[in-house]
Write an enzyme that holds these catalytic residues in place. Structure first.
Site, short mmCIF file in Angstrom:
data_model
loop_
_atom_site.label_atom_id
_atom_site.label_comp_id
_atom_site.label_asym_id
_atom_site.label_seq_id
_atom_site.Cartn_x
_atom_site.Cartn_y
_atom_site.Cartn_z
CB SER A 88 -25.69 -24.10 -11.99
OG SER A 88 -24.33 -24.02 -12.38
CG HIS A 89 -22.68 -28.93 -14.51
ND1 HIS A 89 -23.77 -28.73 -15.30
CD2 HIS A 89 -22.16 -30.13 -14.87
CE1 HIS A 89 -23.90 -29.77 -16.12
NE2 HIS A 89 -22.93 -30.63 -15.87
CB SER A 90 -20.98 -24.37 -10.04
OG SER A 90 -20.80 -23.49 -8.95
CG ASP A 100 -25.30 -25.39 -15.81
OD1 ASP A 100 -25.76 -26.55 -15.90
OD2 ASP A 100 -24.37 -25.09 -15.05
#
Lengths: 242, 126
Positions: B8-10, B66
């Site tokens: 995920s980007h996070s 994502d």
């Protein structure tokens, strides 16, 4: 250091400076239609790439391209890493025998192909492909068909890229974060196409410096096949009299 | 056993998704990876490559991703990695849960787990 290697390091340093100067502008473009990280990501990546290129000692152009590509991939932290960096790693292979007009065309073509593949983007998707495609096609044609000197071919390619950047404004994004906006992406200039243009402009400027020449006055639309006109005249049907 | 990687980007989102999927995952190894490596939002191929190595147990790794650059950086990481890995074309959370369950099947293969992850595209919520 080979002459090509020295010029390649100078290009990377010039790009890093330019991106740093344009950082705010790139981020503004990206905040309109994306996630507002393009200026920061690119500035961080190219600054690290310039450091890595300077640390190489005595590199050839291929080594500089690969090192910069790998550094961008690990430092950028967004789509620009694999797009700018990954493509550079692959395209760098074309410079194995040094930088010539021919190897530069091969480099440009491979770079474009890798960007298209990795991003699954085509012309007209409102991405960096819209700046790259006209630049690469114009460069190839100028070198191979028109047999122009490389510096003039590159100047035409930069002009073509500029037109490509303008073309991203009135079209709808089909790829990248801007595509989530749908029709609201229309009317905005693509940040990746813009930074691609800056890179090409710096490449041209350093190439001119290193060859001791002025940047030629040129544009991508000027007719450049004088022989073609003759051929066309010779084969065109005679106008009929009424 | 087929392993899983969630990109995920996070970093926190990746960890949270793994936390949810792990409830049904038995012994399946699920590695979260995310963020730009400097506390910000983003994805980095080197970190994904490390996660692939940690999840690989000889039977391959299914990767859940994502948005955009997660897909591209996972692609790059798979090319660099020695692990046999595939990206599932699936929603990241639902795909991770489906894949985690599928991986616990003693007959699970890389293909079967990826297929189950991708079946998450059909999940209806209402």
């Amino acid at each position: 250091m080979t002459e090509d290697g020295e010029a390649a390091v100078a290009v990377v340093e010039a790009v890093a400076d330019r991106i740093e100067r344009e950082r705010k502008h790139l981020t503004q473009l990206d905040s309109a239609i994306g996630d507002a990280d393009h200026g920061g990501n690119m500035a961080r990546g190219w600054s690290a790439a310039a450091d890595a290129a300077r640390d190489l000692g005595d590199p050839d152009a291929q080594t500089v391209a690969k090192t910069v590509g790998k550094t961008l991939m690990s430092e950028v932290g967004g789509a620009s890493g694999p797009l700018f960096g990954g493509s550079l790693v692959f395209a760098g292979v074309e410079l194995e025998g040094g930088v010539t007009a021919e190897s530069a065309v091969a480099f440009a073509e491979t770079y474009l192909e890798k960007v298209e593949d990795r991003g699954d983007a085509r012309l007209g998707d409102q991405t960096m492909v819209d700046a790259l495609t006209p630049a690469v096609h114009t460069f190839k044609k100028s070198v191979e068909t028109d047999e122009l000197p490389p510096l003039e071919a590159l100047a035409k390619a930069v002009d073509a890229a500029e037109r490509g950047v303008a073309f991203t404004v009135p079209i709808r994004a089909r790829k990248g974060r801007a595509s989530y906006l749908g029709w609201r992406s229309v009317g905005h200039q693509d940040p990746g196409a813009t930074s691609t243009l800056y890179i090409l402009e710096e490449l041209l400027s350093v190439a001119a410096d290193h060859s001791g020449a002025e940047i030629p006055e040129t544009d991508a639309t000027s007719p450049t096949i004088p022989d073609d006109a003759e051929t066309a005249d010779a084969t065109a049907p005679e106008p009929e009299d009424d | 056993m087929v392993g899983l990687v969630v990109v995920s980007h996070s970093e926190r989102a990746a960890e949270g998704i793994v936390e949810i999927a792990a409830e049904m995952a038995g012994d399946t190894v699920i590695e979260p990876v995310g963020g730009d490596g400097k506390g910000g939002i983003g994805t980095v191929p080197d970190a994904i490559e490390d996660a692939l190595a940690a999840a690989e147990d000889g039977d391959g790794v299914v990767v859940l991703v994502d948005l955009g650059s997660a897909v591209m950086n996972a692609d790059v990481a798979i090319e660099m990695s020695e692990a046999e890995a595939v990206i599932a074309d699936a929603p990241v959370l639902e795909g991770a849960v489906n894949a985690a369950v599928a991986a616990t099947d003693p007959a699970a293969t890389l293909d079967s787990v990826c297929e189950q992850a991708e079946a998450a595209r059909e999940i209806q919520k209402l």
